[in-house]
Design an enzyme around this catalytic site. Structure first.
Site, PDB file in Angstrom:
ATOM      1  N   SER A 132      34.343 131.869  55.487  1.00  0.00           N
ATOM      2  CA  SER A 132      34.096 133.158  56.128  1.00  0.00           C
ATOM      3  C   SER A 132      32.724 133.167  56.786  1.00  0.00           C
ATOM      4  O   SER A 132      31.788 132.512  56.306  1.00  0.00           O
ATOM      5  CB  SER A 132      34.142 134.242  55.046  1.00  0.00           C
ATOM      6  OG  SER A 132      33.623 135.456  55.528  1.00  0.00           O
ATOM      7  N   TYR A 156      31.525 137.850  46.324  1.00  0.00           N
ATOM      8  CA  TYR A 156      32.592 137.293  47.166  1.00  0.00           C
ATOM      9  C   TYR A 156      32.033 136.204  48.074  1.00  0.00           C
ATOM     10  O   TYR A 156      32.561 135.086  48.137  1.00  0.00           O
ATOM     11  CB  TYR A 156      33.252 138.400  48.000  1.00  0.00           C
ATOM     12  CG  TYR A 156      34.124 137.838  49.102  1.00  0.00           C
ATOM     13  CD1 TYR A 156      35.355 137.265  48.813  1.00  0.00           C
ATOM     14  CD2 TYR A 156      33.684 137.835  50.434  1.00  0.00           C
ATOM     15  CE1 TYR A 156      36.133 136.707  49.819  1.00  0.00           C
ATOM     16  CE2 TYR A 156      34.459 137.289  51.443  1.00  0.00           C
ATOM     17  CZ  TYR A 156      35.686 136.726  51.134  1.00  0.00           C
ATOM     18  OH  TYR A 156      36.448 136.162  52.118  1.00  0.00           O
ATOM     19  N   LYS A 160      32.519 131.768  48.404  1.00  0.00           N
ATOM     20  CA  LYS A 160      32.818 130.951  49.594  1.00  0.00           C
ATOM     21  C   LYS A 160      31.775 129.837  49.752  1.00  0.00           C
ATOM     22  O   LYS A 160      32.119 128.699  50.072  1.00  0.00           O
ATOM     23  CB  LYS A 160      32.871 131.827  50.851  1.00  0.00           C
ATOM     24  CG  LYS A 160      34.022 132.821  50.866  1.00  0.00           C
ATOM     25  CD  LYS A 160      35.374 132.131  50.951  1.00  0.00           C
ATOM     26  CE  LYS A 160      36.528 133.103  50.843  1.00  0.00           C
ATOM     27  NZ  LYS A 160      37.845 132.453  50.686  1.00  0.00           N
TER      28      LYS A 160
HETATM   29  P1  NAD Z   1      45.276 138.571  51.443  1.00  0.00           P
HETATM   30  O1  NAD Z   1      44.838 139.255  50.206  1.00  0.00           O
HETATM   31  O2  NAD Z   1      46.164 139.294  52.374  1.00  0.00           O
HETATM   32  O3  NAD Z   1      45.965 137.174  51.085  1.00  0.00           O
HETATM   33  C1  NAD Z   1      45.597 136.414  49.964  1.00  0.00           C
HETATM   34  C2  NAD Z   1      46.869 136.057  49.200  1.00  0.00           C
HETATM   35  O4  NAD Z   1      46.522 135.250  48.071  1.00  0.00           O
HETATM   36  C3  NAD Z   1      47.629 137.270  48.678  1.00  0.00           C
HETATM   37  O5  NAD Z   1      48.980 137.157  49.073  1.00  0.00           O
HETATM   38  C4  NAD Z   1      47.472 137.180  47.156  1.00  0.00           C
HETATM   39  O6  NAD Z   1      48.602 137.668  46.494  1.00  0.00           O
HETATM   40  C5  NAD Z   1      47.270 135.689  46.942  1.00  0.00           C
HETATM   41  N1  NAD Z   1      46.465 135.317  45.767  1.00  0.00           N
HETATM   42  C6  NAD Z   1      45.279 135.836  45.364  1.00  0.00           C
HETATM   43  N2  NAD Z   1      44.842 135.205  44.257  1.00  0.00           N
HETATM   44  C7  NAD Z   1      45.769 134.255  43.962  1.00  0.00           C
HETATM   45  C8  NAD Z   1      45.893 133.275  42.937  1.00  0.00           C
HETATM   46  N3  NAD Z   1      44.952 133.167  41.982  1.00  0.00           N
HETATM   47  N4  NAD Z   1      46.970 132.454  42.946  1.00  0.00           N
HETATM   48  C9  NAD Z   1      47.924 132.578  43.895  1.00  0.00           C
HETATM   49  N5  NAD Z   1      47.882 133.491  44.866  1.00  0.00           N
HETATM   50  C10 NAD Z   1      46.813 134.323  44.909  1.00  0.00           C
HETATM   51  O7  NAD Z   1      43.937 138.083  52.196  1.00  0.00           O
HETATM   52  P2  NAD Z   1      43.768 137.458  53.658  1.00  0.00           P
HETATM   53  O8  NAD Z   1      43.056 138.446  54.487  1.00  0.00           O
HETATM   54  O9  NAD Z   1      45.047 136.884  54.123  1.00  0.00           O
HETATM   55  O10 NAD Z   1      42.732 136.297  53.321  1.00  0.00           O
HETATM   56  C11 NAD Z   1      43.132 134.957  53.122  1.00  0.00           C
HETATM   57  C12 NAD Z   1      41.915 134.098  52.846  1.00  0.00           C
HETATM   58  O11 NAD Z   1      41.021 134.191  53.955  1.00  0.00           O
HETATM   59  C13 NAD Z   1      41.098 134.514  51.633  1.00  0.00           C
HETATM   60  O12 NAD Z   1      40.634 133.352  50.985  1.00  0.00           O
HETATM   61  C14 NAD Z   1      39.953 135.292  52.210  1.00  0.00           C
HETATM   62  O13 NAD Z   1      38.816 135.254  51.392  1.00  0.00           O
HETATM   63  C15 NAD Z   1      39.723 134.544  53.505  1.00  0.00           C
HETATM   64  N6  NAD Z   1      39.063 135.350  54.547  1.00  0.00           N
HETATM   65  C16 NAD Z   1      39.605 136.548  54.897  1.00  0.00           C
HETATM   66  C17 NAD Z   1      38.972 137.337  55.868  1.00  0.00           C
HETATM   67  C18 NAD Z   1      39.518 138.693  56.234  1.00  0.00           C
HETATM   68  O14 NAD Z   1      38.762 139.506  56.770  1.00  0.00           O
HETATM   69  N7  NAD Z   1      40.783 138.996  56.012  1.00  0.00           N
HETATM   70  C19 NAD Z   1      37.811 136.869  56.478  1.00  0.00           C
HETATM   71  C20 NAD Z   1      37.299 135.632  56.103  1.00  0.00           C
HETATM   72  C21 NAD Z   1      37.944 134.879  55.121  1.00  0.00           C
HETATM   73  C1  WQD Z   2      33.433 146.125  60.425  1.00  0.00           C
HETATM   74  C2  WQD Z   2      32.464 147.167  60.984  1.00  0.00           C
HETATM   75  C3  WQD Z   2      31.329 148.442  59.289  1.00  0.00           C
HETATM   76  C4  WQD Z   2      34.924 150.462  57.783  1.00  0.00           C
HETATM   77  C5  WQD Z   2      34.220 142.115  55.957  1.00  0.00           C
HETATM   78  C6  WQD Z   2      33.623 141.212  54.915  1.00  0.00           C
HETATM   79  C7  WQD Z   2      33.579 139.800  55.437  1.00  0.00           C
HETATM   80  C8  WQD Z   2      34.937 139.359  55.968  1.00  0.00           C
HETATM   81  C9  WQD Z   2      35.573 140.351  56.876  1.00  0.00           C
HETATM   82  C10 WQD Z   2      36.129 138.103  54.334  1.00  0.00           C
HETATM   83  C11 WQD Z   2      31.140 147.243  60.228  1.00  0.00           C
HETATM   84  C12 WQD Z   2      32.237 149.324  60.102  1.00  0.00           C
HETATM   85  C13 WQD Z   2      34.038 149.674  58.471  1.00  0.00           C
HETATM   86  C14 WQD Z   2      34.865 151.880  57.955  1.00  0.00           C
HETATM   87  C15 WQD Z   2      33.054 151.569  59.518  1.00  0.00           C
HETATM   88  N1  WQD Z   2      35.893 139.195  54.919  1.00  0.00           N
HETATM   89  N2  WQD Z   2      33.127 150.193  59.326  1.00  0.00           N
HETATM   90  N3  WQD Z   2      33.930 152.371  58.831  1.00  0.00           N
HETATM   91  O1  WQD Z   2      32.089 144.164  56.941  1.00  0.00           O
HETATM   92  O2  WQD Z   2      32.247 142.881  59.130  1.00  0.00           O
HETATM   93  O3  WQD Z   2      33.413 142.051  57.127  1.00  0.00           O
HETATM   94  O4  WQD Z   2      35.529 141.653  56.291  1.00  0.00           O
HETATM   95  O5  WQD Z   2      35.507 137.081  54.360  1.00  0.00           O
HETATM   96  O6  WQD Z   2      33.142 139.010  54.388  1.00  0.00           O
HETATM   97  O7  WQD Z   2      32.309 141.651  54.612  1.00  0.00           O
HETATM   98  O8  WQD Z   2      34.283 144.050  58.250  1.00  0.00           O
HETATM   99  O9  WQD Z   2      36.030 145.661  58.843  1.00  0.00           O
HETATM  100  O10 WQD Z   2      34.646 146.092  56.768  1.00  0.00           O
HETATM  101  O11 WQD Z   2      33.587 146.331  59.027  1.00  0.00           O
HETATM  102  O12 WQD Z   2      32.234 152.069  60.284  1.00  0.00           O
HETATM  103  O13 WQD Z   2      35.616 152.637  57.352  1.00  0.00           O
HETATM  104  O14 WQD Z   2      33.062 148.462  60.850  1.00  0.00           O
HETATM  105  O15 WQD Z   2      30.147 149.088  58.943  1.00  0.00           O
HETATM  106  O16 WQD Z   2      30.134 147.526  61.171  1.00  0.00           O
HETATM  107  P1  WQD Z   2      32.874 143.346  57.857  1.00  0.00           P
HETATM  108  P2  WQD Z   2      34.719 145.576  58.164  1.00  0.00           P
END
Ligand code: NAD
Ligand code: WQD
Length: 350
Positions: A132, A156, A160
């Protein structure tokens, strides 16, 4: 020829019924790979499998299980000849990670270590990891290049960082590992069919699902966290990326790894463009034809002002760049939200 070559390859997608994993499964199947999903359903539903089948014509194999379970993994690798693993499974809510850090270290760190151990045992050495942009902490310089110093401001993010380091240590420990560490920026949107998308439980933490729920009338207004950041309009700026662009990025990263003798690749997956909260609210109004009421509120603790990716390395190494803009992100997020295919609720988290 690419498709024919990859026909026989089987990819394990952990977390494959989740948001990014489900879209990536679609992209993998459409590129000719066979997919096996492992998910414990703590934040998703098995109904996603039928939705994927509707899109691709093929239901992925599914094992309900936990990446922390060594016996479950050993059994899986006996049952399927897996060529590579895409590891999405984990927990991702920043606030929750502050309240319950042990759950995050257990799922994200211990889970990854268990999975890698089982892979090593089974002789599988190709691994794509969901990292991330959070590993960059508060950006010292924009756009963010992959060599920007890393730091963590919450548990969190720290998970990572740790897993990135585990992967580097593993890569150096023996020959033949092919690893991609993909640093996602802000994934949004949904598949254009409206059949799969992001289904957050309870009050969404992230901006776009929240905005979508205001558009459908489930919530009354968006609270905008901060209006005095050092940005063009004072609201936070992020690099939002369409989840299907992100999914294609995974297919490219997988191909890159499968083609390499050994590799440790760390690459940003973003668009390289930053948009403010107000930009996104307006784009969503355009896409949905709805008015999105909003109100300014205090800054959210831990938030940074602005963040966007340098995308040069992804282009150079993976021949990949994002193609969709915020119009398509909002249109597809709206298509999914208005279809109202929310599932009943998660299984209890263990
Ligand atoms: P999500 O929660 O929709 O998907 C994660 C899936 O993993 C879920 O289906 C959950 O049931 C499953 N899971 C969780 N723990 C588990 C375990 N111990 N064993 C088996 N299954 C398990 O999340 P997402 O948004 O699809 O994110 C996927 C990956 O990408 C995550 O590792 C997350 O940290 C990373 N990521 C997400 C974002 C984002 O903003 N969505 C940004 C950067 C990184
Ligand atoms: C985006 C912008 C908020 C909600 C997070 C995690 C990051 C990554 C992605 C996994 C910011 C603003 C938000 C609301 C708002 N996840 N906001 N009102 O914080 O950039 O990233 O998700 O790795 O680790 O920190 O994403 O969508 O929460 O926020 O004003 O109700 O929207 O302040 O500027 P963020 P976000």
């Amino acid at each position: 020829l690419d498709v024919i070559n990859s026909m026989t390859q089987t990819i394990l997608v952990t977390g494959g019924t989740g948001f990014i994993g489900s879209h990536t499964t679609v992209a993998l199947q459409q590129a000719g790979y066979r997919v096996v999903i492992l998910d414990n359903l703590c934040n998703s539903s098995a109904s996603v499998l039928d939705a994927i089948a509707k899109i691709t014509g093929e239901k992925p194999a599914f094992i309900q299980g936990d990446v922390r379970s060594a016996p479950a993994l050993a059994k899986l690798f006996q049952a399927y000849r897996v060529d590579a693993v895409l590891h999405f499974a984990g927990l991702k809510a920043v606030g929750e990670s502050v309240r319950d850090p042990l759950a995050y270290y257990d799922n994200n760190v211990h889970g990854s270590v268990q999975l890698l151990g089982a892979m090593k045992q089974a002789g599988i050495k190709t691994f794509v990891f969901s990292s991330s942009a959070t590993v960059y902490g508060d950006p010292q310089k924009l756009p963010l290049t992959e060599d920007h110093p890393r730091s963590a401001t919450n548990p969190y993010g720290h998970t990572k960082l740790i897993v990135e380091d585990v992967l580097e240590n593993l890569y150096k420990s023996e020959e033949g590992w092919r690893i991609a560490r993909l640093r996602y920026f802000n994934p949004v949107g949904a598949h254009s069919s409206g059949l799969i998308g992001e289904a957050p439980q309870g009050i969404p933490n992230n901006l776009m699902p929240y905005v979508a729920q205001v558009a459908t009338g489930q919530r009354s207004k968006v609270m905008i966290f901060g209006k005095d950041y050092d940005t063009a309009d004072g609201t936070g700026v992020r690099d939002y990326i369409h989840v299907m662009d992100l999914a294609r990025g995974h297919v490219q990263a997988l191909r890159h790894c499968l083609d390499a003798e050994q590799e440790l690749l760390t690459v940003n997956l973003g668009t390289g463009k930053g948009y403010s909260v107000l930009d996104m609210v307006r784009a969503f109004e355009q896409a949905s034809g709805k008015t999105i009421p909003y109100e300014f509120a205090a800054r959210r603790p831990g938030d940074i002002a602005a963040c966007w990716a340098d995308t040069g390395l992804a282009w150079e190494k993976l021949d990949w760049r994002a193609e969709m803009g915020i119009e398509e992100m909002c249109a597809d997020a709206w298509g999914w939200a208005r279809a109202g295919r929310w599932w009943a609720g998660p299984a209890k988290r263990s």
